[in-house]
Design a protein around this motif. Structure first.
Motif, PDB file in Angstrom:
ATOM      1  N   ALA A   3       0.971  -1.203   0.119  1.00 47.53           N
ATOM      2  CA  ALA A   3       0.055   0.119  -0.146  1.00 47.53           C
ATOM      3  C   ALA A   3       0.621   1.177   0.052  1.00 47.53           C
ATOM      4  CB  ALA A   3      -0.840   0.029   1.240  1.00 47.53           C
ATOM      5  N   GLN A   4       1.967   1.207   0.777  1.00 49.91           N
ATOM      6  CA  GLN A   4       2.852   2.383   0.498  1.00 49.91           C
ATOM      7  C   GLN A   4       3.421   3.030  -0.781  1.00 49.91           C
ATOM      8  OE1 GLN A   4       6.200   0.829   3.566  1.00 49.91           O
ATOM      9  NE2 GLN A   4       5.981   3.017   4.280  1.00 49.91           N
ATOM     10  N   PHE A   5       3.537   1.725  -1.671  1.00 46.71           N
ATOM     11  CA  PHE A   5       4.025   2.067  -3.073  1.00 46.71           C
ATOM     12  C   PHE A   5       2.764   2.222  -4.003  1.00 46.71           C
ATOM     13  CE2 PHE A   5       7.351  -0.205  -0.886  1.00 46.71           C
ATOM     14  CZ  PHE A   5       8.653   0.545  -1.216  1.00 46.71           C
ATOM     15  N   SER A   6       1.723   2.231  -3.481  1.00 49.58           N
ATOM     16  CA  SER A   6       0.733   2.379  -4.425  1.00 49.58           C
ATOM     17  C   SER A   6       0.219   3.824  -4.646  1.00 49.58           C
ATOM     18  CB  SER A   6      -0.784   1.867  -3.768  1.00 49.58           C
ATOM     19  OG  SER A   6      -2.029   2.217  -4.454  1.00 49.58           O
ATOM     20  N   LEU A   7      -0.260   4.166  -5.927  1.00 47.20           N
ATOM     21  CA  LEU A   7      -0.649   5.497  -6.259  1.00 47.20           C
ATOM     22  C   LEU A   7      -2.188   5.675  -6.557  1.00 47.20           C
ATOM     23  CD1 LEU A   7       2.069   6.564  -8.770  1.00 47.20           C
ATOM     24  CD2 LEU A   7       2.116   6.886  -6.530  1.00 47.20           C
ATOM     25  N   GLN A   8      -2.621   4.738  -5.910  1.00 46.93           N
ATOM     26  CA  GLN A   8      -4.242   4.690  -6.021  1.00 46.93           C
ATOM     27  C   GLN A   8      -4.911   6.050  -5.245  1.00 46.93           C
ATOM     28  OE1 GLN A   8      -5.928   1.920  -7.188  1.00 46.93           O
ATOM     29  NE2 GLN A   8      -7.773   2.804  -7.356  1.00 46.93           N
ATOM     30  N   GLY A   9      -5.897   6.644  -6.009  1.00 46.70           N
ATOM     31  CA  GLY A   9      -6.341   7.801  -5.280  1.00 46.70           C
ATOM     32  C   GLY A   9      -5.499   9.149  -5.519  1.00 46.70           C
ATOM     33  N   LYS A  10      -4.296   8.844  -6.440  1.00 46.81           N
ATOM     34  CA  LYS A  10      -3.630  10.121  -6.495  1.00 46.81           C
ATOM     35  C   LYS A  10      -3.635  10.296  -8.095  1.00 46.81           C
ATOM     36  CE  LYS A  10       0.016   8.904  -3.124  1.00 46.81           C
ATOM     37  NZ  LYS A  10      -0.252  10.031  -2.316  1.00 46.81           N
ATOM     38  N   ALA A  11      -3.422  11.632  -8.425  1.00 46.52           N
ATOM     39  CA  ALA A  11      -3.515  12.144  -9.757  1.00 46.52           C
ATOM     40  C   ALA A  11      -2.087  12.805 -10.064  1.00 46.52           C
ATOM     41  CB  ALA A  11      -4.701  13.093  -9.971  1.00 46.52           C
ATOM     42  N   GLY A  28       3.808   3.123 -15.914  1.00 45.15           N
ATOM     43  CA  GLY A  28       4.039   2.495 -14.612  1.00 45.15           C
ATOM     44  C   GLY A  28       3.100   3.247 -13.692  1.00 45.15           C
ATOM     45  N   ILE A  29       2.972   4.542 -13.970  1.00 40.61           N
ATOM     46  CA  ILE A  29       1.814   5.140 -12.836  1.00 40.61           C
ATOM     47  C   ILE A  29       0.499   4.747 -12.903  1.00 40.61           C
ATOM     48  CG2 ILE A  29       0.631   7.492 -12.559  1.00 40.61           C
ATOM     49  CD1 ILE A  29       3.543   8.550 -13.605  1.00 40.61           C
ATOM     50  N   ALA A  30      -0.001   4.435 -14.174  1.00 41.21           N
ATOM     51  CA  ALA A  30      -1.126   3.492 -14.448  1.00 41.21           C
ATOM     52  C   ALA A  30      -1.455   2.330 -13.673  1.00 41.21           C
ATOM     53  CB  ALA A  30      -1.678   3.571 -15.723  1.00 41.21           C
ATOM     54  N   ALA A  31      -0.046   1.658 -13.666  1.00 40.07           N
ATOM     55  CA  ALA A  31       0.086   0.302 -13.078  1.00 40.07           C
ATOM     56  C   ALA A  31      -0.256   0.210 -11.593  1.00 40.07           C
ATOM     57  CB  ALA A  31       1.045  -0.653 -13.641  1.00 40.07           C
ATOM     58  N   ALA A  32       0.600   1.299 -11.130  1.00 42.25           N
ATOM     59  CA  ALA A  32       0.274   1.787  -9.506  1.00 42.25           C
ATOM     60  C   ALA A  32      -0.936   2.252  -9.127  1.00 42.25           C
ATOM     61  CB  ALA A  32       1.376   2.595  -9.227  1.00 42.25           C
ATOM     62  N   GLY A  33      -1.874   2.420 -10.125  1.00 43.67           N
ATOM     63  CA  GLY A  33      -3.390   2.820  -9.851  1.00 43.67           C
ATOM     64  C   GLY A  33      -3.503   4.409  -9.832  1.00 43.67           C
ATOM     65  N   GLY A  34      -2.624   4.952 -10.234  1.00 42.76           N
ATOM     66  CA  GLY A  34      -2.683   6.437 -10.354  1.00 42.76           C
ATOM     67  C   GLY A  34      -3.549   7.002 -11.375  1.00 42.76           C
ATOM     68  N   ALA A  35      -4.081   8.212 -11.411  1.00 46.80           N
ATOM     69  CA  ALA A  35      -4.635   8.770 -12.743  1.00 46.80           C
ATOM     70  C   ALA A  35      -3.604   9.700 -13.216  1.00 46.80           C
ATOM     71  CB  ALA A  35      -6.012   9.489 -12.062  1.00 46.80           C
ATOM     72  N   ILE A  36      -3.708   9.931 -14.739  1.00 48.67           N
ATOM     73  CA  ILE A  36      -2.615  10.391 -15.258  1.00 48.67           C
ATOM     74  C   ILE A  36      -3.337  11.635 -16.034  1.00 48.67           C
ATOM     75  CG2 ILE A  36      -0.590   9.973 -16.444  1.00 48.67           C
ATOM     76  CD1 ILE A  36      -1.441   6.873 -16.136  1.00 48.67           C
ATOM     77  N   GLY A  37      -2.287  12.844 -16.094  1.00 51.50           N
ATOM     78  CA  GLY A  37      -2.477  13.595 -17.157  1.00 51.50           C
ATOM     79  C   GLY A  37      -1.258  13.877 -18.105  1.00 51.50           C
ATOM     80  N   ILE A  38      -1.519  13.344 -19.394  1.00 49.41           N
ATOM     81  CA  ILE A  38      -0.379  13.045 -20.315  1.00 49.41           C
ATOM     82  C   ILE A  38      -0.244  14.396 -20.935  1.00 49.41           C
ATOM     83  CG2 ILE A  38       0.273  11.773 -22.172  1.00 49.41           C
ATOM     84  CD1 ILE A  38      -1.588   9.534 -21.217  1.00 49.41           C
ATOM     85  N   LEU A 245       9.307   7.249  -5.744  1.00 45.41           N
ATOM     86  CA  LEU A 245       9.393   8.778  -5.457  1.00 45.41           C
ATOM     87  C   LEU A 245       8.126   9.467  -5.524  1.00 45.41           C
ATOM     88  CD1 LEU A 245      12.632   9.752  -7.597  1.00 45.41           C
ATOM     89  CD2 LEU A 245      12.467   9.494  -4.956  1.00 45.41           C
ATOM     90  N   LEU A 246       7.066   8.901  -6.259  1.00 40.96           N
ATOM     91  CA  LEU A 246       5.835   9.531  -6.198  1.00 40.96           C
ATOM     92  C   LEU A 246       4.993   9.200  -5.031  1.00 40.96           C
ATOM     93  CD1 LEU A 246       5.015   9.413 -10.188  1.00 40.96           C
ATOM     94  CD2 LEU A 246       5.493  11.352  -8.825  1.00 40.96           C
ATOM     95  N   SER A 247       4.906   8.007  -4.507  1.00 40.98           N
ATOM     96  CA  SER A 247       4.357   7.279  -3.498  1.00 40.98           C
ATOM     97  C   SER A 247       4.712   7.757  -2.172  1.00 40.98           C
ATOM     98  CB  SER A 247       4.437   5.712  -3.472  1.00 40.98           C
ATOM     99  OG  SER A 247       5.961   5.302  -3.130  1.00 40.98           O
ATOM    100  N   ASP A 248       3.880   7.131  -1.313  1.00 40.03           N
ATOM    101  CA  ASP A 248       4.037   7.693   0.076  1.00 40.03           C
ATOM    102  C   ASP A 248       5.359   6.673   0.656  1.00 40.03           C
ATOM    103  OD1 ASP A 248       2.132   9.293   0.197  1.00 40.03           O
ATOM    104  OD2 ASP A 248       0.491   7.634   1.160  1.00 40.03           O
ATOM    105  N   ALA A 249       5.807   5.976  -0.011  1.00 38.56           N
ATOM    106  CA  ALA A 249       7.047   5.036   0.489  1.00 38.56           C
ATOM    107  C   ALA A 249       8.131   5.831   0.504  1.00 38.56           C
ATOM    108  CB  ALA A 249       7.430   3.931  -0.409  1.00 38.56           C
ATOM    109  N   SER A 250       8.221   6.819  -0.272  1.00 38.32           N
ATOM    110  CA  SER A 250       9.451   7.895  -0.149  1.00 38.32           C
ATOM    111  C   SER A 250       9.158   9.091   0.618  1.00 38.32           C
ATOM    112  CB  SER A 250       9.835   8.102  -1.485  1.00 38.32           C
ATOM    113  OG  SER A 250       8.831   8.684  -1.941  1.00 38.32           O
ATOM    114  N   SER A 251       8.245   8.991   1.879  1.00 44.15           N
ATOM    115  CA  SER A 251       7.602  10.342   2.413  1.00 44.15           C
ATOM    116  C   SER A 251       8.809  11.129   3.270  1.00 44.15           C
ATOM    117  CB  SER A 251       6.707   9.940   3.355  1.00 44.15           C
ATOM    118  OG  SER A 251       7.155   8.825   4.268  1.00 44.15           O
ATOM    119  N   PHE A 252       9.985  10.538   3.467  1.00 41.50           N
ATOM    120  CA  PHE A 252      11.018  11.172   4.157  1.00 41.50           C
ATOM    121  C   PHE A 252      12.133  11.585   3.025  1.00 41.50           C
ATOM    122  CE2 PHE A 252      14.292  11.538   7.784  1.00 41.50           C
ATOM    123  CZ  PHE A 252      13.773  12.674   8.235  1.00 41.50           C
TER     124      PHE A 252
END
Length: 270
Positions: A3-11, A28-38, A245-252
């Motif tokens: 869940a830390q590496f998920s981009l679900q709910g993120k745009a 990669g962002i799509a596979a991690a569940g993120g919504a994307i502006g291309i 780097l986009l996910s909460d796994a890199s929060s620090f």
């Protein structure tokens, strides 16, 4: 842990989303569940990639804009917010090299194409600053992550590509400086880091690295010889570091550069 590496709910907005590396970024962002502006200038490619993602159950929209045009970026921001209601991340993937910024073999280094050098530097530096200025405030207010794209040529002198190298060196400085300033104002709500790709075959460097028959040029051979993995990278090999780097796994993690280069920068040549 996953869940830390998920981009679900993120745009996330990806500039340069119509390029070769940009294609791996959006996949990669799509596979991690993120919504994307291309975001890119090629509407046909941007729309085709957005359609491909939505047809497989993902969320994506095409944002047609030049990263050097503030009014176009403002319109893209509004379209992104209308579609997804938020912006949580930005990948500053637009950039690259141009023939005008390359020193020709045997060229007079005291007769450089100064306008060409400036053009390449502007694309790589201001093509990152401008989107950050437009999209960054929304990200900072709600929390999120900004990822810039640097290069091994920012810290290791690579012959001929002077304009590009200077632009990417500036990106490294900007990443550290802006990460600090955002932290002073927003605490840990927004982070900025940079990916440092090694050598990947793209449309911009293809003629420098390969011959028409697909074999390596002498320059391409030197690069492979000086990469401990003895090969070029596959664009999809950037996905893991980007999603982290986009996910909460890199929060620090902020103000740093992450090498994805097959060991190129670590190798002394001996």
């Amino acid at each position: 842990m996953n869940a830390q590496f998920s981009l679900q709910g993120k745009a996330v907005i990806v500039t340069g989303g119509t390029g070769i590396l940009g294609n791996s970024f959006i996949k990669g962002i799509a596979a991690a569940g993120g919504a994307i502006g291309i975001l890119g200038r090629n509407e046909e490619v941007a729309q085709a990639r957005a359609t491909a993602i939505t047809q497989t159950g993902g969320k994506a929209i095409a944002l047609i804009a030049d990263v050097m045009q503030e009014s176009q970026l403002n319109a893209a921001r509004d379209k992104m917010l209308d579609a997804f209601g938020r912006i949580d991340g930005l990948v500053n993937g637009a950039g690259g090299n141009m023939p005008e910024g390359v020193v020709p073999p045997g060229g007079d280094i005291f007769n450089l194409n100064m306008e060409g050098m400036r053009k390449v530097m502007d694309l790589n530096l201001y093509g990152t600053l401008m989107p950050t200025q437009v999209f960054g405030r929304t990200i900072a207010e709600n929390g999120g992550s900004i990822v810039n794209i640097s290069s091994v040529s920012s810290t290791s002198a690579i012959t001929r590509v002077l304009g590009y190298s200077m632009g990417k060196s500036a990106i490294d400085s900007y990443t550290r400086w802006f990460a600090l300033e955002m932290a002073n104002r927003y605490g840990d709500k927004v982070r900025m880091n940079a990916l440092v790709p090694g050598f990947f075959l793209t449309e911009q460097n293809r003629t420098l690295l390969t011959n028409p028959d697909g074999s390596f040029t002498s320059r391409g051979e030197l690069i492979v010889q000086n990469t401990p993995f003895k090969r070029l990278g596959d664009p999809d090999e950037l996905i893991g570091a980007l999603v982290w780097l986009l996910s909460d796994a890199s929060s620090f993690v902020t103000g740093t550069t992450i090498n994805v280069d097959g060991g190129f920068l670590a190798f002394s040549g001996v």
